[in-house]
Design an enzyme around this catalytic site. Structure first.
Site, PDB file in Angstrom:
ATOM      1  N   LYS A 148      24.233  28.774  30.236  1.00 40.92           N
ATOM      2  CA  LYS A 148      24.423  29.992  31.021  1.00 40.92           C
ATOM      3  C   LYS A 148      25.655  30.750  30.548  1.00 40.92           C
ATOM      4  O   LYS A 148      25.644  31.975  30.400  1.00 40.92           O
ATOM      5  CB  LYS A 148      24.564  29.636  32.491  1.00 40.92           C
ATOM      6  CG  LYS A 148      24.964  30.819  33.380  1.00 40.92           C
ATOM      7  CD  LYS A 148      26.085  30.450  34.320  1.00 40.92           C
ATOM      8  CE  LYS A 148      26.530  31.657  35.123  1.00 40.92           C
ATOM      9  NZ  LYS A 148      27.747  31.375  35.903  1.00 40.92           N
TER      10      LYS A 148
ATOM     11  N   ARG B 151      39.768  36.209  40.058  1.00 42.09           N
ATOM     12  CA  ARG B 151      39.757  36.185  38.600  1.00 42.09           C
ATOM     13  C   ARG B 151      40.115  37.585  38.133  1.00 42.09           C
ATOM     14  O   ARG B 151      39.234  38.397  37.879  1.00 42.09           O
ATOM     15  CB  ARG B 151      38.364  35.809  38.079  1.00 42.09           C
ATOM     16  CG  ARG B 151      38.179  34.364  37.714  1.00 42.09           C
ATOM     17  CD  ARG B 151      36.780  34.220  37.150  1.00 42.09           C
ATOM     18  NE  ARG B 151      36.460  32.840  36.866  1.00 42.09           N
ATOM     19  CZ  ARG B 151      35.237  32.409  36.624  1.00 42.09           C
ATOM     20  NH1 ARG B 151      34.230  33.252  36.662  1.00 42.09           N
ATOM     21  NH2 ARG B 151      34.993  31.152  36.365  1.00 42.09           N
ATOM     22  N   PRO B 152      41.385  37.923  38.039  1.00 41.92           N
ATOM     23  CA  PRO B 152      41.769  39.302  37.709  1.00 41.92           C
ATOM     24  C   PRO B 152      41.210  39.725  36.356  1.00 41.92           C
ATOM     25  O   PRO B 152      41.128  38.941  35.426  1.00 41.92           O
ATOM     26  CB  PRO B 152      43.300  39.240  37.669  1.00 41.92           C
ATOM     27  CG  PRO B 152      43.671  38.012  38.429  1.00 41.92           C
ATOM     28  CD  PRO B 152      42.548  37.049  38.248  1.00 41.92           C
ATOM     29  N   VAL B 153      40.837  41.010  36.272  1.00 38.43           N
ATOM     30  CA  VAL B 153      40.311  41.547  35.024  1.00 38.43           C
ATOM     31  C   VAL B 153      41.410  42.243  34.225  1.00 38.43           C
ATOM     32  O   VAL B 153      41.127  42.886  33.213  1.00 38.43           O
ATOM     33  CB  VAL B 153      39.147  42.537  35.295  1.00 38.43           C
ATOM     34  CG1 VAL B 153      37.986  41.813  35.944  1.00 38.43           C
ATOM     35  CG2 VAL B 153      39.620  43.720  36.131  1.00 38.43           C
ATOM     36  N   ASP B 154      42.653  42.089  34.662  1.00 32.53           N
ATOM     37  CA  ASP B 154      43.759  42.760  33.976  1.00 32.53           C
ATOM     38  C   ASP B 154      43.810  42.395  32.498  1.00 32.53           C
ATOM     39  O   ASP B 154      44.092  43.244  31.645  1.00 32.53           O
ATOM     40  CB  ASP B 154      45.098  42.397  34.633  1.00 32.53           C
ATOM     41  CG  ASP B 154      45.234  43.002  36.013  1.00 32.53           C
ATOM     42  OD1 ASP B 154      44.348  43.770  36.409  1.00 32.53           O
ATOM     43  OD2 ASP B 154      46.238  42.703  36.700  1.00 32.53           O
TER      44      ASP B 154
ATOM     45  N   ASP C  64      34.784  23.296  35.178  1.00 32.20           N
ATOM     46  CA  ASP C  64      33.444  23.371  35.763  1.00 32.20           C
ATOM     47  C   ASP C  64      32.826  22.003  36.023  1.00 32.20           C
ATOM     48  O   ASP C  64      31.717  21.919  36.563  1.00 32.20           O
ATOM     49  CB  ASP C  64      32.516  24.175  34.847  1.00 32.20           C
ATOM     50  CG  ASP C  64      32.701  25.677  35.004  1.00 32.20           C
ATOM     51  OD1 ASP C  64      33.453  26.093  35.900  1.00 32.20           O
ATOM     52  OD2 ASP C  64      32.104  26.426  34.213  1.00 32.20           O
TER      53      ASP C  64
ATOM     54  N   ARG D 271      22.437  30.295  40.511  1.00 31.09           N
ATOM     55  CA  ARG D 271      23.123  31.115  39.521  1.00 31.09           C
ATOM     56  C   ARG D 271      23.386  30.344  38.226  1.00 31.09           C
ATOM     57  O   ARG D 271      23.569  30.962  37.172  1.00 31.09           O
ATOM     58  CB  ARG D 271      24.464  31.613  40.077  1.00 31.09           C
ATOM     59  CG  ARG D 271      24.350  32.687  41.154  1.00 31.09           C
ATOM     60  CD  ARG D 271      25.720  33.260  41.494  1.00 31.09           C
ATOM     61  NE  ARG D 271      26.451  33.565  40.276  1.00 31.09           N
ATOM     62  CZ  ARG D 271      27.655  33.063  39.976  1.00 31.09           C
ATOM     63  NH1 ARG D 271      28.255  32.229  40.786  1.00 31.09           N
ATOM     64  NH2 ARG D 271      28.249  33.408  38.860  1.00 31.09           N
TER      65      ARG D 271
ATOM     66  N   CYS E  77      31.967  34.467  42.484  1.00 30.05           N
ATOM     67  CA  CYS E  77      32.206  33.292  43.321  1.00 30.05           C
ATOM     68  C   CYS E  77      33.365  33.519  44.271  1.00 30.05           C
ATOM     69  O   CYS E  77      34.300  34.263  43.986  1.00 30.05           O
ATOM     70  CB  CYS E  77      32.483  32.061  42.456  1.00 30.05           C
ATOM     71  SG  CYS E  77      31.023  31.406  41.640  1.00 30.05           S
TER      72      CYS E  77
ATOM     73  N   ARG F 260      30.524  38.320  38.154  1.00 28.52           N
ATOM     74  CA  ARG F 260      31.682  38.749  37.378  1.00 28.52           C
ATOM     75  C   ARG F 260      31.362  38.940  35.900  1.00 28.52           C
ATOM     76  O   ARG F 260      31.978  39.767  35.225  1.00 28.52           O
ATOM     77  CB  ARG F 260      32.820  37.732  37.529  1.00 28.52           C
ATOM     78  CG  ARG F 260      33.589  37.858  38.846  1.00 28.52           C
ATOM     79  CD  ARG F 260      34.772  36.899  38.845  1.00 28.52           C
ATOM     80  NE  ARG F 260      35.674  37.208  39.949  1.00 28.52           N
ATOM     81  CZ  ARG F 260      35.636  36.604  41.127  1.00 28.52           C
ATOM     82  NH1 ARG F 260      34.758  35.656  41.338  1.00 28.52           N
ATOM     83  NH2 ARG F 260      36.490  36.918  42.079  1.00 28.52           N
TER      84      ARG F 260
ATOM     85  N   VAL G 217      43.465  24.791  35.822  1.00 30.94           N
ATOM     86  CA  VAL G 217      42.876  26.056  35.396  1.00 30.94           C
ATOM     87  C   VAL G 217      42.700  26.984  36.588  1.00 30.94           C
ATOM     88  O   VAL G 217      43.165  28.133  36.588  1.00 30.94           O
ATOM     89  CB  VAL G 217      41.533  25.816  34.687  1.00 30.94           C
ATOM     90  CG1 VAL G 217      40.906  27.148  34.256  1.00 30.94           C
ATOM     91  CG2 VAL G 217      41.727  24.908  33.469  1.00 30.94           C
TER      92      VAL G 217
END
Length: 442
Positions: free
Chosen positions: A22, A128-131, A317, A411, A123, A99, A339
């Site tokens: 995935k 989970r910042p996209v910066d 994970d 998912r 989730c 995301r 993490v």
């Protein structure tokens, strides 16, 4: 809404097939947008996220053909025709569901030098910042701003010039997104402290097959010489390493001593050395032969503490699944996640089943079996990996376990209940009324 109903105590026997990755399939689909023509990708998993991302891609004007059948052992194929891509947007109503849809930022910038992409959802276990993704695009020369919940990016002159980016912290998603944009830049890009996960390497291999000039795959530095355009290809996705690790843990939990679970269609080397070494320390025997992994059942599991880390470390994970295995170990252990330090929403649900667990900062203290068997109860999924950990716990719990909100599970795990049923697990999918379900907060 769907739930999984599990009657615990049934042995896990026979064989289970690993589906396509995935975490690699979605980047491969995004990469297909970089080429003017038809790209064919084999071994695509039958997952809700693939269907969602297909719809995101269709908004651009590209055509997606994907018609999976009911055979879990038949690899599925998806074709993406990006010839008519003309709409450089990924809307909120689709991106909020996942995301990974944010990969459209790099894909559209790489294809046409412009993108308007909604900020994502996903989730519920932590931000989970996209910066880092945005900083990467700016480092390649993009002009980026946010407006009305959208990230709007533009390449001056219609094509990114390229540049240098150091990822702090290391990020699989940001590495993939920036690489999507860099491969068609007009100049060289150097990406430092990149993720080296197999997901990223296989994704990079498809870009190379499309004509991208990338050096350093599998290392912490990538050097990209931009090319004017990429060509469509036929490519095969790799197996899902997280699914493989999950089934190995399931065998340790539920395959009787003296019996063997055979896992097919795998790439065991993608698990990384940390997971395989820790798994071996539990005393659960396993053997690998090409794409097959055999796991033998045991009478006792040794306690082994783990600490997650970026690849080749222990995958975050797999920490929820490992926690379940340690509840059945003969002694205490710890599970530390460095993490995502707050990824423990499965712990209260495992406690409902009788697990003796205590969270302290970024660490779960697991008491082990201690003569206390798990007992069936109604529990609720909170995210993808937490949901499969509850299924594993239900498999070894006494009595019936109802796992609610399994849309999280859908998912990321291809046809899970069907695979487990064929291997002897008593598990059924049923519908339920969320408003009146036990264990669901009002």
């Amino acid at each position: 809404m769907d739930k999984l109903v599990i009657q615990g105590g049934r042995p896990l026997l026979g064989s289970i097939h690993v589906g396509g990755s995935k975490n690699t399939a979605l980047p491969l689909m995004a990469a297909a947008l970089l080429a003017d023509g038809v790209t064919t990708i084999h071994n695509i998993p039958v997952l809700k996220d693939v269907a969602t991302f297909s719809n995101v891609i269709r908004v651009t004007g590209a055509t997606v053909t994907w018609d999976p059948d009911d055979d879990p052992n038949t690899p599925e194929t998806i074709t993406i025709d990006a010839s008519n891509l003309h709409h450089y947007e990924a809307p909120y109503d689709l991106v909020k569901q996942m995301r990974a849809s944010f990969y459209m930022l790099g894909a559209l910038l790489g294809r046409g030098g412009k993108a308007r992409v909604s900020l994502p959802g996903g989730c519920a276990w932590g931000p989970r910042p996209v910066d880092l993704h945005i900083k990467g695009m700016e480092a390649l020369g993009a002009e980026v701003h946010e407006e009305g919940g959208y990230v709007i990016a533009q390449a001056p002159g219609g094509r990114l010039p390229g540049g240098r980016m150091r990822f702090e912290p290391v990020s699989v998603g940001a590495t993939i997104n920036v690489l999507l944009a860099a491969v068609t830049a007009s100049g060289e890009s150097v990406l430092e402290n990149v993720a080296s996960e197999p997901d990223v390497v296989v994704f990079g291999e498809m870009l190379q097959a499309m004509g991208a000039q990338i050096e350093g795959l599998g290392t912490d530095t990538l050097t990209v010489q931009g090319v004017e355009a990429l060509r469509p290809v036929e490519f095969t996705n790799c197996p899902d390493r997280i699914e493989l690790g999950t089934y190995m843990i399931a065998a340790a939990l539920a395959t009787p001593a003296g019996e063997t679970l055979t896992i097919t269609g795998a790439r065991p080397e993608h698990l990384g050395p940390d997971f395989t070494e820790r798994f071996r320390e539990t005393g659960v025997p396993f053997r690998t032969d090409g794409s097959t992994v055999e796991v033998d059942g045991v009478d006792a599991i040794r306690p082994v503490s783990i600490e997650t880390a970026p690849y080749p470390g222990f995958a975050t994970d797999l920490q929820a699944q490992w926690t379940v295995m340690m509840t059945q170990a003969d002694g205490p252990s710890t599970v530390r996640d460095t993490v995502y330090t707050d990824r423990f929403k499965h712990i209260p649900e495992l406690r409902r089943l009788g697990a003796d667990l205590r969270v302290e900062g970024d660490t779960v203290h697991v008491a082990g079996k201690n003569g206390r068997p798990l007992s069936g109860a109604t529990v609720m999924s909170t995210d993808l990996r937490a949901s499969v950990s509850l299924v594993l716990a239900g498999m070894v719990a006494e009595g019936e376990t109802d796992v609610l909100r399994v849309y999280h599970l859908d998912r990321g795990y291809e046809r899970l209940e069907g695979k487990l049923q064929r291997a002897g697990v008593d598990i059924e999918r049923e519908q339920y009324d969320e408003a009146h379900a036990e264990g669901v907060a009002a």
